[in-house]
Design a protein around this motif. Structure first.
Motif, PDB file in Angstrom:
ATOM      1  N   HIS A 193       0.862  -1.180   0.000  1.00 45.61           N
ATOM      2  CA  HIS A 193       0.000   0.000   0.000  1.00 45.61           C
ATOM      3  C   HIS A 193       0.897   1.229   0.000  1.00 45.61           C
ATOM      4  N   PHE A 194       0.265   2.438   0.002  1.00 43.96           N
ATOM      5  CA  PHE A 194       1.064   3.664   0.075  1.00 43.96           C
ATOM      6  C   PHE A 194       0.878   4.381   1.410  1.00 43.96           C
ATOM      7  N   PHE A 195       0.084   3.795   2.323  1.00 42.32           N
ATOM      8  CA  PHE A 195      -0.022   4.335   3.677  1.00 42.32           C
ATOM      9  C   PHE A 195      -0.492   3.219   4.617  1.00 42.32           C
ATOM     10  N   CYS A 196      -0.467   3.502   5.925  1.00 39.28           N
ATOM     11  CA  CYS A 196      -0.825   2.494   6.924  1.00 39.28           C
ATOM     12  C   CYS A 196      -2.341   2.417   7.091  1.00 39.28           C
ATOM     13  N   ASP A 197      -2.973   1.658   6.236  1.00 38.98           N
ATOM     14  CA  ASP A 197      -4.412   1.433   6.328  1.00 38.98           C
ATOM     15  C   ASP A 197      -4.652   0.107   7.060  1.00 38.98           C
ATOM     16  N   ILE A 198      -5.873  -0.109   7.522  1.00 38.22           N
ATOM     17  CA  ILE A 198      -6.162  -1.296   8.330  1.00 38.22           C
ATOM     18  C   ILE A 198      -5.901  -2.613   7.585  1.00 38.22           C
ATOM     19  N   PRO A 199      -6.506  -2.858   6.412  1.00 37.78           N
ATOM     20  CA  PRO A 199      -6.339  -4.175   5.764  1.00 37.78           C
ATOM     21  C   PRO A 199      -4.894  -4.573   5.470  1.00 37.78           C
ATOM     22  N   PRO A 200      -4.069  -3.699   4.849  1.00 37.41           N
ATOM     23  CA  PRO A 200      -2.695  -4.126   4.558  1.00 37.41           C
ATOM     24  C   PRO A 200      -1.837  -4.334   5.799  1.00 37.41           C
ATOM     25  N   VAL A 201      -2.083  -3.570   6.875  1.00 35.32           N
ATOM     26  CA  VAL A 201      -1.314  -3.768   8.119  1.00 35.32           C
ATOM     27  C   VAL A 201      -1.727  -5.072   8.792  1.00 35.32           C
ATOM     28  N   LEU A 202      -3.022  -5.360   8.831  1.00 31.27           N
ATOM     29  CA  LEU A 202      -3.502  -6.632   9.386  1.00 31.27           C
ATOM     30  C   LEU A 202      -2.910  -7.819   8.632  1.00 31.27           C
ATOM     31  N   HIS A 203      -2.736  -7.649   7.343  1.00 23.22           N
ATOM     32  CA  HIS A 203      -2.212  -8.715   6.477  1.00 23.22           C
ATOM     33  C   HIS A 203      -0.797  -9.138   6.900  1.00 23.22           C
ATOM     34  N   LEU A 204      -0.058  -8.239   7.573  1.00 21.63           N
ATOM     35  CA  LEU A 204       1.327  -8.528   7.974  1.00 21.63           C
ATOM     36  C   LEU A 204       1.439  -9.189   9.343  1.00 21.63           C
ATOM     37  N   SER A 205       0.357  -9.190  10.096  1.00 20.35           N
ATOM     38  CA  SER A 205       0.422  -9.721  11.459  1.00 20.35           C
ATOM     39  C   SER A 205       0.564 -11.243  11.468  1.00 20.35           C
ATOM     40  N   CYS A 206       1.356 -11.726  12.419  1.00 23.84           N
ATOM     41  CA  CYS A 206       1.494 -13.175  12.577  1.00 23.84           C
ATOM     42  C   CYS A 206       0.613 -13.677  13.721  1.00 23.84           C
ATOM     43  N   SER A 207      -0.234 -12.792  14.261  1.00 21.89           N
ATOM     44  CA  SER A 207      -1.210 -13.191  15.284  1.00 21.89           C
ATOM     45  C   SER A 207      -2.526 -13.581  14.615  1.00 21.89           C
ATOM     46  N   ASP A 208      -3.432 -14.085  15.424  1.00 21.77           N
ATOM     47  CA  ASP A 208      -4.792 -14.333  14.950  1.00 21.77           C
ATOM     48  C   ASP A 208      -5.487 -12.968  14.855  1.00 21.77           C
ATOM     49  N   THR A 209      -5.851 -12.570  13.648  1.00 28.00           N
ATOM     50  CA  THR A 209      -6.414 -11.228  13.430  1.00 28.00           C
ATOM     51  C   THR A 209      -7.944 -11.206  13.473  1.00 28.00           C
ATOM     52  N   SER A 210      -8.555 -12.333  13.782  1.00 26.45           N
ATOM     53  CA  SER A 210     -10.020 -12.422  13.716  1.00 26.45           C
ATOM     54  C   SER A 210     -10.702 -11.428  14.666  1.00 26.45           C
ATOM     55  N   LEU A 211     -10.147 -11.243  15.889  1.00 25.46           N
ATOM     56  CA  LEU A 211     -10.759 -10.313  16.839  1.00 25.46           C
ATOM     57  C   LEU A 211     -10.611  -8.875  16.340  1.00 25.46           C
ATOM     58  N   ALA A 212      -9.407  -8.529  15.846  1.00 20.89           N
ATOM     59  CA  ALA A 212      -9.173  -7.170  15.329  1.00 20.89           C
ATOM     60  C   ALA A 212     -10.086  -6.882  14.133  1.00 20.89           C
ATOM     61  N   GLU A 213     -10.264  -7.890  13.262  1.00 21.26           N
ATOM     62  CA  GLU A 213     -11.153  -7.721  12.110  1.00 21.26           C
ATOM     63  C   GLU A 213     -12.595  -7.555  12.564  1.00 21.26           C
ATOM     64  N   LEU A 214     -12.985  -8.310  13.597  1.00 23.42           N
ATOM     65  CA  LEU A 214     -14.348  -8.201  14.134  1.00 23.42           C
ATOM     66  C   LEU A 214     -14.577  -6.814  14.742  1.00 23.42           C
ATOM     67  N   VAL A 215     -13.577  -6.320  15.477  1.00 18.25           N
ATOM     68  CA  VAL A 215     -13.687  -4.992  16.095  1.00 18.25           C
ATOM     69  C   VAL A 215     -13.816  -3.918  15.015  1.00 18.25           C
ATOM     70  N   THR A 216     -12.977  -4.021  13.968  1.00 22.07           N
ATOM     71  CA  THR A 216     -13.056  -3.077  12.851  1.00 22.07           C
ATOM     72  C   THR A 216     -14.430  -3.119  12.201  1.00 22.07           C
ATOM     73  N   PHE A 217     -14.922  -4.333  12.003  1.00 23.77           N
ATOM     74  CA  PHE A 217     -16.232  -4.500  11.372  1.00 23.77           C
ATOM     75  C   PHE A 217     -17.335  -3.881  12.238  1.00 23.77           C
ATOM     76  N   ILE A 218     -17.252  -4.093  13.548  1.00 24.92           N
ATOM     77  CA  ILE A 218     -18.294  -3.585  14.453  1.00 24.92           C
ATOM     78  C   ILE A 218     -18.213  -2.062  14.595  1.00 24.92           C
ATOM     79  N   ILE A 219     -17.000  -1.551  14.905  1.00 24.99           N
ATOM     80  CA  ILE A 219     -16.838  -0.109  15.141  1.00 24.99           C
ATOM     81  C   ILE A 219     -17.053   0.686  13.857  1.00 24.99           C
ATOM     82  N   SER A 220     -16.255   0.370  12.822  1.00 25.81           N
ATOM     83  CA  SER A 220     -16.373   1.104  11.558  1.00 25.81           C
ATOM     84  C   SER A 220     -17.732   0.858  10.921  1.00 25.81           C
ATOM     85  N   GLY A 221     -18.213  -0.400  11.045  1.00 22.05           N
ATOM     86  CA  GLY A 221     -19.518  -0.742  10.482  1.00 22.05           C
ATOM     87  C   GLY A 221     -20.644   0.014  11.154  1.00 22.05           C
ATOM     88  N   SER A 222     -20.568   0.133  12.477  1.00 20.32           N
ATOM     89  CA  SER A 222     -21.606   0.863  13.213  1.00 20.32           C
ATOM     90  C   SER A 222     -21.642   2.326  12.808  1.00 20.32           C
TER      91      SER A 222
END
Length: 308
Positions: free
Chosen positions: A176-205
């Motif tokens: 990417h050309f800046f630190c956006d949520i999807p490309p940064v999450l893509h680099l994590s070696c942790s389980d990103t399911s909770l972070a994705e759920l939080v993004t979906f809930i907060i940003s979605g709401s």
């Protein structure tokens, strides 16, 4: 023990929009032109609204704040992107990435909230013209503006906290050309399911609430416009909403694609191209489609030139 074997990244590398040197030069020239025009256009709007007494109305107060937000919004990503197009060093520190994401998410959500407030303003003006000054009084305007920035900050604090609490121990190359949520999450070696759920809930709401308010406002506006007997009157009344609807359509269609659809449904390359629309093109188009086609803004511009 497992955490000790993991390497904490100290910096990220942006892959940017292209790795072709010739194309990078072209993109820099184009990007610089867009950035300068965006800053000039939005600053002109703010100055004109401050300078012309005829524009000291709720609608233009909100428009000047939208322009200020657009300037902050594009400045969180564009200068760094332009620097990377010319420089061989395309790195950003871990802290720098956190700060960039925080301010980007703040201004993005604030803009969404402001667009819904502007829809409410059009509803109040068209559906309740006699009560308009009461419904959009200065205290109410200031409260709505403060609420918009509060929503933006909550969005940024929650999302940024969850994303950067993850482990980053593999590649540090951001597609990417800046630190956006999807490309940064893509680099994590942790389980990103909770972070994705939080993004979906907060940003979605935030998206669902603001879009719902916009849609409700326009349903009521259309209902009021249809009661006007003259076809010319209907067109004239609804024309005050056309520019706002255009900005809303561009901003939300691209944002929903990026943040509300599953990450597996589209590639990083698709997200990178789509994000150009809502991070660069929308702030660039705002002065053109929202203001300079507005007759009152044109008259204000001519008046300021005449005074000078």
């Amino acid at each position: 023990m497992e955490r000790k074997n993991q390497t904490t990244l100290k910096e990220f590398i942006f892959l940017g929009l292209s790795d072709d040197p010739k194309l990078q030069s072209l993109l820099f020239a184009l990007g610089l032109m867009i950035y300068v025009i965006t800053l000039t256009g939005n600053l002109t709007i703010i100055i004109l609204i401050q300078a012309d007494q005829h524009l000291h109305t709720p609608m233009y107060f909100l428009l000047s704040n939208l322009s200020f937000t657009e300037i902050c919004y594009i400045t969180t990503t564009m200068p760094k992107m332009l620097w990377d197009l010319l420089s061989k060093d395309k790195t950003i520190s871990f802290a720098g990435c956190v700060i960039q994401m925080y301010f980007f998410l703040t201004t993005a959500a604030t803009e969404g909230a402001l667009l819904s407030v502007m829809a409410y303003d059009r509803y109040a003006a068209i559906c309740h013209p006699l009560r308009y000054t009461l419904l959009m009084s200065q205290p109410i305007l200031k409260w709505l503006l403060a609420a918009s920035w509060t929503v933006g900050n909550i969005n940024a604090i929650v999302n940024t906290s969850f994303i950067f609490s993850l482990n980053f121990c593999g590649s540090n190359k951001i597609v990417h050309f800046f630190c956006d949520i999807p490309p940064v999450l893509h680099l994590s070696c942790s389980d990103t399911s909770l972070a994705e759920l939080v993004t979906f809930i907060i940003s979605g709401s935030i998206m669902i609430t603001t879009v719902s308010l916009i849609v409700l406002s326009y349903i009521l506006i259309v209902s009021a416009v249809l009661k006007i007997h003259s076809a010319q009157g209907r067109i004239k009344t609804f024309s005050t909403c056309a520019s706002h609807l255009t900005v809303v359509s561009i901003f939300y269609s691209t944002a929903i694609f990026t943040y509300m659809s599953p990450s597996s449904s589209h590639s990083m390359e698709q997200e990178r191209l789509i994000s150009v629309l809502y991070t660069i093109i929308t702030p660039f188009l705002n002065p053109l489609i929202y203001s300079f086609k507005n007759r009152e803004m044109q008259l204000a511009f001519l008046n300021v030139l005449g005074k000078k």
